[in-house]
Enzyme design. Structure first.
Site, PDB file in Angstrom:
ATOM      1  N   LYS A  13       0.838  -1.218  -0.145  1.00 40.55           N
ATOM      2  CA  LYS A  13      -0.182  -0.148   0.130  1.00 40.55           C
ATOM      3  C   LYS A  13       0.915   1.312  -0.171  1.00 40.55           C
ATOM      4  CE  LYS A  13      -2.125  -0.756   3.832  1.00 40.55           C
ATOM      5  NZ  LYS A  13      -1.661  -2.028   4.431  1.00 40.55           N
ATOM      6  N   ARG A  88      -9.849   1.514   8.801  1.00 37.33           N
ATOM      7  CA  ARG A  88      -9.594   0.016   9.247  1.00 37.33           C
ATOM      8  C   ARG A  88     -10.776  -0.656  10.150  1.00 37.33           C
ATOM      9  NH1 ARG A  88      -3.110  -1.151   9.094  1.00 37.33           N
ATOM     10  NH2 ARG A  88      -2.630   1.091   8.282  1.00 37.33           N
ATOM     11  N   ARG A 127      11.376  -7.112   4.803  1.00 38.53           N
ATOM     12  CA  ARG A 127      11.587  -5.600   4.828  1.00 38.53           C
ATOM     13  C   ARG A 127      12.143  -5.160   6.301  1.00 38.53           C
ATOM     14  NH1 ARG A 127       5.895  -2.459   4.883  1.00 38.53           N
ATOM     15  NH2 ARG A 127       6.039  -3.079   7.169  1.00 38.53           N
ATOM     16  N   ARG A 133      11.462  -1.579  11.143  1.00 39.80           N
ATOM     17  CA  ARG A 133      10.192  -1.040  12.106  1.00 39.80           C
ATOM     18  C   ARG A 133      10.054  -1.969  12.998  1.00 39.80           C
ATOM     19  NH1 ARG A 133       5.253  -0.199   7.972  1.00 39.80           N
ATOM     20  NH2 ARG A 133       4.055  -1.289   9.693  1.00 39.80           N
ATOM     21  N   ARG A 144      -0.419  -8.779  13.214  1.00 38.53           N
ATOM     22  CA  ARG A 144      -1.132  -7.574  12.240  1.00 38.53           C
ATOM     23  C   ARG A 144      -2.018  -8.307  11.099  1.00 38.53           C
ATOM     24  NH1 ARG A 144       4.455  -5.339  10.923  1.00 38.53           N
ATOM     25  NH2 ARG A 144       3.351  -4.275   9.177  1.00 38.53           N
TER      26      ARG A 144
END
Ligand code: ADP
Length: 198
Positions: A13, A88, A127, A133, A144
């Site tokens: 996204k 969301r 990632r 992160r 998640r």
């Protein structure tokens, strides 16, 4: 152009939001990015959001909704925006509907980026090495994905019923996915023009 970009963590996204927003000359608004900036600066908002984010849970609606309402009230959103990662939850859908109704405007399209769950996990694990992160560790990634499936996945039906939803395959090269999204949006706007013609 007023657009929403939805999809599970790892679907791409953020990457696509930047490119698509640039094409339509509208701001890309990522709630995740706004929260991360606030966490990095340890603002009151960041402090409130951090524990939820680190655990892979959603930040409570009242905090998120207030933040988005403020952001959409800024001048650069007057003629359009692309929201990445909002709404969301059902309450966030209600809030966005209210913000738009007060402004007397509506959404043009909702793009749902889809990808296979195994692919999502491997992308996110990959990632984490690059971006560091805090929420890209495997247990948090799994959480998640679960939260997305339980709370956000079902929202696609709401936008499908409103005839706003277009689903795009998020697998492949970044450029290929961008082209798919642009093609889907072109066909949406062509259909609108055809149905609204006298
Ligand atoms: P991803 O979609 O890959 O999980 P994001 O950067 O979009 O990543 O979001 C990161 C985190 O920020 C989420 O896990 C959540 O804690 C918080 N967040 C972002 N957007 C929202 C939202 N609309 N509602 C609640 N929490 C949010």
């Amino acid at each position: 152009m007023r657009l929403l970009l939805m999809g599970p963590p790892g679907a791409g996204k953020g990457t696509q939001a930047t490119v698509i927003a640039e094409r339509f000359a509208v701001p890309a608004i990522s709630t995740g990015d706004i929260f991360r900036t606030n966490v990095a600066q340890q603002t009151a908002l960041g402090v409130a959001a951090q524990t939820y984010m680190d655990a892979g849970e959603y930040v409570p609606d009242e905090i998120t909704n207030a933040m988005v309402a403020d952001r959409l009230a800024e001048h650069d959103c007057a003629d359009g925006f692309l929201l990445d990662g909002y709404p969301r939850t059902p309450q966030q859908v209600v809030e966005l509907d209210e913000i738009l109704a007060i402004a007397g405007v509506g959404l043009d399209a909702v793009v749902l980026l889809e990808a296979d769950p195994d692919e999502l996990v491997s992308r996110l694990v990959g990632r984490s090495a690059e971006q560091g992160r805090a929420d890209d560790t495997e247990p948090v990634i799994r959480r998640r994905l679960e939260v997305y499936a339980a709370e956000t996945g079902p929202l696609a039906d709401i936008y499908a019923e409103r005839d706003l939803l277009t689903t795009v395959d998020g697998l492949g090269q970044v450029d290929e996915v961008t082209e798919r999204i642009l093609a889907a949006l072109t066909s949406v706007s062509a259909q609108r023009t055809a149905t609204s013609a006298p």
